[in-house]
Design a protein around this motif. Structure first.
Motif, short mmCIF file in Angstrom:
data_model
loop_
_atom_site.label_atom_id
_atom_site.label_comp_id
_atom_site.label_asym_id
_atom_site.label_seq_id
_atom_site.Cartn_x
_atom_site.Cartn_y
_atom_site.Cartn_z
N LEU A 196 -7.88 2.99 -1.18
CA LEU A 196 -8.32 3.53 0.29
C LEU A 196 -7.79 4.48 0.87
CD1 LEU A 196 -9.76 2.44 2.89
CD2 LEU A 196 -7.80 1.13 3.31
N GLU A 197 -8.57 5.73 1.39
CA GLU A 197 -8.14 6.77 2.03
C GLU A 197 -8.15 6.72 3.56
OE1 GLU A 197 -9.26 11.22 2.41
OE2 GLU A 197 -9.04 10.72 0.24
N ASN A 198 -7.19 6.52 4.19
CA ASN A 198 -7.18 6.54 5.68
C ASN A 198 -7.57 7.85 6.37
OD1 ASN A 198 -4.80 7.88 5.82
ND2 ASN A 198 -3.54 6.01 6.43
N GLN A 199 -7.60 7.82 7.73
CA GLN A 199 -7.99 9.02 8.61
C GLN A 199 -6.98 10.20 8.22
OE1 GLN A 199 -9.38 7.90 12.56
NE2 GLN A 199 -9.04 5.98 11.86
N GLN A 200 -5.68 9.74 8.14
CA GLN A 200 -4.70 10.82 7.71
C GLN A 200 -4.72 11.43 6.36
OE1 GLN A 200 -4.00 7.97 9.51
NE2 GLN A 200 -4.46 8.92 11.35
N GLY A 201 -5.72 10.87 5.77
CA GLY A 201 -5.91 11.27 3.98
C GLY A 201 -4.75 10.66 3.06
N GLU A 202 -4.13 9.64 3.88
CA GLU A 202 -3.05 8.92 2.99
C GLU A 202 -3.70 7.90 2.07
OE1 GLU A 202 0.31 8.92 6.39
OE2 GLU A 202 -1.02 7.23 6.12
N LEU A 203 -3.39 7.75 0.85
CA LEU A 203 -4.07 6.76 -0.30
C LEU A 203 -3.11 5.46 -0.36
CD1 LEU A 203 -5.18 9.27 -3.23
CD2 LEU A 203 -6.76 7.99 -1.39
N SER A 204 -3.84 4.51 -0.69
CA SER A 204 -3.21 3.26 -1.02
C SER A 204 -3.98 2.48 -1.80
CB SER A 204 -2.97 2.42 0.23
OG SER A 204 -4.28 2.01 1.22
N ASP A 205 -3.70 1.53 -2.51
CA ASP A 205 -4.29 0.52 -3.37
C ASP A 205 -5.06 -0.43 -2.62
OD1 ASP A 205 -3.27 1.93 -5.66
OD2 ASP A 205 -1.49 0.27 -5.79
N LEU A 206 -6.32 -0.62 -3.12
CA LEU A 206 -7.16 -1.70 -2.27
C LEU A 206 -7.47 -2.80 -3.29
CD1 LEU A 206 -8.80 -2.17 0.27
CD2 LEU A 206 -10.68 -0.79 -0.52
N GLY A 207 -7.33 -3.79 -2.82
CA GLY A 207 -7.52 -5.08 -3.70
C GLY A 207 -9.10 -5.21 -3.73
N TYR A 208 -9.29 -5.44 -4.96
CA TYR A 208 -10.92 -5.72 -5.22
C TYR A 208 -11.11 -6.78 -6.29
CZ TYR A 208 -15.58 -5.28 -7.37
OH TYR A 208 -16.82 -5.58 -8.02
N ASN A 209 -12.08 -7.71 -6.06
CA ASN A 209 -12.53 -8.65 -6.99
C ASN A 209 -13.92 -9.24 -6.53
OD1 ASN A 209 -11.91 -10.71 -9.23
ND2 ASN A 209 -11.87 -12.24 -7.76
N MET A 210 -14.92 -9.27 -7.74
CA MET A 210 -16.06 -9.58 -7.44
C MET A 210 -16.71 -9.49 -5.98
SD MET A 210 -16.35 -13.40 -9.61
CE MET A 210 -18.12 -13.19 -9.46
N ARG A 211 -16.97 -8.02 -6.02
CA ARG A 211 -17.40 -7.59 -4.51
C ARG A 211 -16.84 -8.10 -3.40
NH1 ARG A 211 -24.10 -7.75 -5.64
NH2 ARG A 211 -24.11 -6.55 -7.74
N THR A 212 -15.63 -7.99 -3.45
CA THR A 212 -14.89 -8.34 -2.29
C THR A 212 -13.56 -7.30 -2.11
OG1 THR A 212 -13.19 -10.05 -3.28
CG2 THR A 212 -15.50 -10.94 -2.21
N PHE A 213 -13.38 -6.85 -1.10
CA PHE A 213 -12.05 -5.91 -0.79
C PHE A 213 -11.19 -6.80 -0.08
CE2 PHE A 213 -14.91 -2.10 -1.11
CZ PHE A 213 -14.99 -2.07 -2.36
N GLN A 214 -9.90 -6.40 -0.13
CA GLN A 214 -8.86 -6.97 0.64
C GLN A 214 -7.56 -6.04 0.42
OE1 GLN A 214 -9.77 -9.21 -1.61
NE2 GLN A 214 -8.50 -8.37 -3.11
N TYR A 215 -6.89 -5.92 1.42
CA TYR A 215 -5.52 -5.29 1.15
C TYR A 215 -4.79 -5.78 0.23
CZ TYR A 215 -6.26 -3.00 5.73
OH TYR A 215 -6.95 -2.29 6.79
N ALA A 216 -4.25 -4.82 -0.70
CA ALA A 216 -3.48 -5.43 -2.07
C ALA A 216 -2.44 -6.50 -1.51
CB ALA A 216 -3.03 -4.32 -2.86
N SER A 217 -1.68 -6.38 -0.55
CA SER A 217 -0.74 -7.21 -0.18
C SER A 217 -1.11 -8.61 0.56
CB SER A 217 0.13 -6.72 1.17
OG SER A 217 -0.69 -6.42 2.12
N ASP A 218 -2.31 -8.79 0.90
CA ASP A 218 -3.12 -9.87 1.21
C ASP A 218 -3.38 -11.08 -0.05
OD1 ASP A 218 -2.92 -9.02 3.79
OD2 ASP A 218 -4.87 -8.43 4.10
N GLY A 219 -3.21 -10.42 -1.03
CA GLY A 219 -3.72 -11.55 -2.04
C GLY A 219 -5.20 -11.80 -1.90
N ASN A 220 -5.67 -13.19 -1.62
CA ASN A 220 -7.06 -13.44 -1.46
C ASN A 220 -7.22 -13.86 0.08
OD1 ASN A 220 -7.97 -13.23 -4.01
ND2 ASN A 220 -7.18 -15.29 -4.81
#
Length: 431
Positions: A196-220
């Motif tokens: 995920l690239e935010n408005q400031q151009g910063e990159l972070s991991d984006l959790g993905y599984n079976m056509r769902t996104f979530q913040y990596a820190s959120d688990g499911n």
């Protein structure tokens, strides 16, 4: 006394009259309710069949929608038959359906059809081991009809409670648009990781599984569930990432900075950037192997395996490595297809690398047909595993974009190589 009797009659008469009237009007209300439901059922039939080109259903299995969203295409060709296909199933299958009476009209796909029942089958039966063994993806095949018009049919899953909308197709879109969705799915399937690239151009991991996104820190938690479309991603409801709200993300074509393109909101405030590292692409697919594509070190073991199998009256028809129905390992098709089995192997991504895997024997045995068991392993298949066991390989390919063939090269023994293919290779000892 007579006066009291008259008073009592006057008091009771309205009650008796009211009761009599109530008994007389109840059947009228019941008839009206039944008539309304009957008319609603007929109206639903008329609407579904009235659009001959068919309908596109936005389908979401499971009440928590953790398995993502999908697109089903339907043609209701009579009061009893419907033809279905979907974005993840190229088959076009005709089966039975009905609109039945419950508290209101209910659309039920009551004849087995793999296109839609794939989502409701137990995990053991859906072919991909998705979801729990007994509940699978917890999808619906019966829907309460909330609204039905020429513009849309609004449904509510009886089991999930999810709101699903069917939109009318035009012309030959059942045939052409379904293919576009299937192609979009094929491309999206190759994206294995996202950032995920935010408005400031910063990159972070984006959790993905079976056509769902979530913040990596959120688990499911806080799943953002979407369907894949030919133009991007469409979400079940308003979604939010990095403080930006949206209901869809459009796909932007690749550039030098974004070699696989990206998905962005209407104002281009955020970017969801797909990645497909080679080691993950290798692990997540099933690859065919053959003798002519094995290096000098591995051929020694293949020669021993061939001798042992021949002496035991066993022929190897196909030999695969990778992931099969959610299980990592090696798949063996024997005796011209009469026997099939899988023996699990750990295929571990090397941390900090996008092109290295470590392979080791796990040892669980699965019979895929014909009574496959440990006897086949001991009869010669074990030799095929030896050059892989507890070895680390570098994965290379001519292209980084979903290659059809990759080369595995042992980090420690350069002559221990295997070129593997997504296409099946028959009779691997002679090819």
């Amino acid at each position: 006394m007579k006066f009291r009797y008259i008073i009592l009659v006057l008091i009771l008469f309205p009650l008796v009259f009211f009761s009599a009237c109530k008994r007389e009007t109840d059947p009228i209300f019941e008839q009206n309710a039944t008539l309304r439901v009957t008319e609603a059922i007929q109206h639903a039939y008329d609407v579904l069949q009235g659009n001959e080109p068919g309908w596109m259903m936005k389908y979401y299995p499971s009440d928590t929608r953790e398995f993502g969203g999908y697109t089903i295409f339907a043609k209701f060709i009579s009061n009893g038959q419907v033809t279905l296909t979907s974005d993840i199933n190229e088959d076009v299958i005709t089966s039975t359906y009905g609109v039945v009476q419950e508290s209101g009209p209910v659309l039920t796909f009551n004849g087995y059809n793999k296109v839609i029942h794939y989502f409701s089958e137990p995990g053991l039966d859906n072919g991909d081991n998705i979801g729990a063994d007994d509940t699978g993806m917890k999808g619906d095949f019966e829907f309460i009809v909330l609204e039905a018009s020429a513009d849309s049919v609004v449904l509510k899953g009886k089991k999930s409670g999810n709101r699903m909308v069917m939109l009318p197709l035009t012309g030959n879109q059942f045939e052409t648009l379904s293919v576009e969705y299937q192609r979009a799915n094929d491309v999206f399937r190759g994206y294995l990781l996202f950032k995920l690239e935010n408005q400031q151009g910063e990159l972070s991991d984006l959790g993905y599984n079976m056509r769902t996104f979530q913040y990596a820190s959120d688990g499911n938690l806080n799943l953002q569930t979407f369907r894949v479309t030919p133009t991007g991603l469409e979400f079940y409801e308003d979604a939010e990432l990095s403080g930006v709200r949206f209901v869809s993300l459009a796909y932007v074509q690749p550039t030098a900075t974004y070699p696989k393109g990206y998905f962005s909101d209407a104002n281009n405030l955020i970017k969801v950037i797909p990645e497909a590292p080679l080691n993950l692409w290798f692990r997540n697919n099933l690859w065919s192997m053959s003798y002519s594509n094995v290096g000098a070190t591995g051929r020694t073991f293949w020669n021993t395996a061939r001798t042992n199998l021949t002496n035991n009256g066993i022929s190897l028809s196909y030999y695969y490595i990778g992931t099969y129905q959610g299980l990592q390992g090696m798949v063996y098709i024997l005796q011209n297809g009469a026997v099939g089995g899988l023996i699990t192997h750990n295929i571990t991504l090397v941390p900090g690398s996008e092109d290295q895997v470590r392979i080791s024997l796990a040892g669980n045995i699965y019979n895929l047909g014909g009574g496959f068991g440990v006897a086949y392993w001991s009869a010669g298949l074990n030799q095929l595993t030896n050059p892989f066991n507890n070895r680390t390989f570098r994965v290379t390919a001519d292209t980084s974009d979903r290659p059809n063939s990759v080369l595995l090269t042992d980090i420690a023994i350069p002559t221990n190589t295997f070129r593997v293919f997504l296409d099946a290779i028959n009779n691997p000892f002679n090819n």
